[in-house]
Design a protein around this motif. Structure first.
Motif: not given
Length: 263
Positions: A1-3, A5-6, A83-84, A87-89
């Motif tokens: 999911m992380v990939i 979103k990026q 992305i920060d 994705v990574f909040h």
């Protein structure tokens, strides 16, 4: 999911530039088709098919570059604010305002340097290339340059290619423990900038033969810009490189307009 979103964030951004580039390249494709003989023209697919294939080709390159960057960029200390945040909040960087100033400043300085160098080299260029380099001012062309050049090209060349070069050389030379050495970043910046210049040659070759002067001009002007954008990506973020690239086109548009009124 992380990939995913990026990938989604960068692909949507890059696709805007591809759509704009495809639209504005229609007149050039029509001109090239008009030069073909009736026999050859019958074998060519319809214009809409050609444009669709062009868009798909660039979309595939964009997707590959995004995936490469996802695999390499953060591993070598390169990042994207979007992305920060999405994705990574992570919280906004405290140096964000300074980053914007640097991006706009580098963009303005690069626009002035490139414009001066281009003016100096104009007399040595073929007439057809001089005419192509001085088109009628167009808001659509400016938007295309800002979206495709400023966003899509930065994803392709900085996020994808530069990140990959840094990662490969780091793994091969093993210079730096937690992050690559400065020399690796600097070498990757220059190599990506040279590729940036080389990628402009096919479009130039469609206008004039690639003489020594024509090649040097493409590598010099695009190389200088590419080094500036790469440095910003290294020192700050992908968005810093994008903003500088966008501002180069914006400042150049304004400066050319002012010079046209003065001359």
């Amino acid at each position: 999911m992380v990939i995913l979103k990026q990938f989604g964030i960068l692909f949507v951004l890059g696709s805007v530039g591809i759509v704009m580039f495809t639209i504005t390249s229609i007149p050039l494709i029509e001109q090239q088709l008009a030069k073909l003989s009736p026999e050859r023209l019958e074998k060519v697919p319809p214009l809409w098919t050609l444009m669709l294939l062009q868009g798909l080709q660039y979309s595939v390159l964009l997707a590959i570059s995004i995936l490469i960057g996802i695999g390499c960029a953060y591993r070598v200390g390169l990042n994207s604010h979007l992305i920060d945040h999405w994705v990574f909040h992570t919280t906004k960087s405290p140096s964000f305002a300074i980053e914007i100033k640097w991006s706009l400043g580098v963009g303005a300085a690069a626009a002035i340097v490139l414009l001066l160098l281009d003016r100096l080299m104009q007399p040595a260029l073929p007439e057809a290339l001089r005419a192509a380099n001085n088109p009628e001012p167009s808001g659509l062309n400016l938007l295309t340059a800002m979206s495709y050049g400023g966003i899509t090209e930065e994803i392709l060349l900085r996020w994808g290619l530069m990140s990959l070069l840094v990662w490969i050389v780091w793994k091969v030379l093993k210079q730096g423990v937690t992050l690559p050495s400065q020399g690796i970043y600097q070498g990757a910046i220059v190599l990506a900038a040279l590729v940036f210049g080389l990628l402009h040659l096919p479009a130039t070759a469609a206008i004039v033969p690639l003489t020594t002067v024509v090649i040097i001009r493409a590598l010099l002007l695009n190389g200088i810009a590419g080094i500036a954008f790469g440095w910003l990506f290294w020192q700050y973020s992908l968005e810093a490189a994008m903003l500088a690239h966008i501002s180069v086109h914006a400042f150049t548009f304004v400066l050319n307009g002012l010079l046209a009124r003065l001359v």
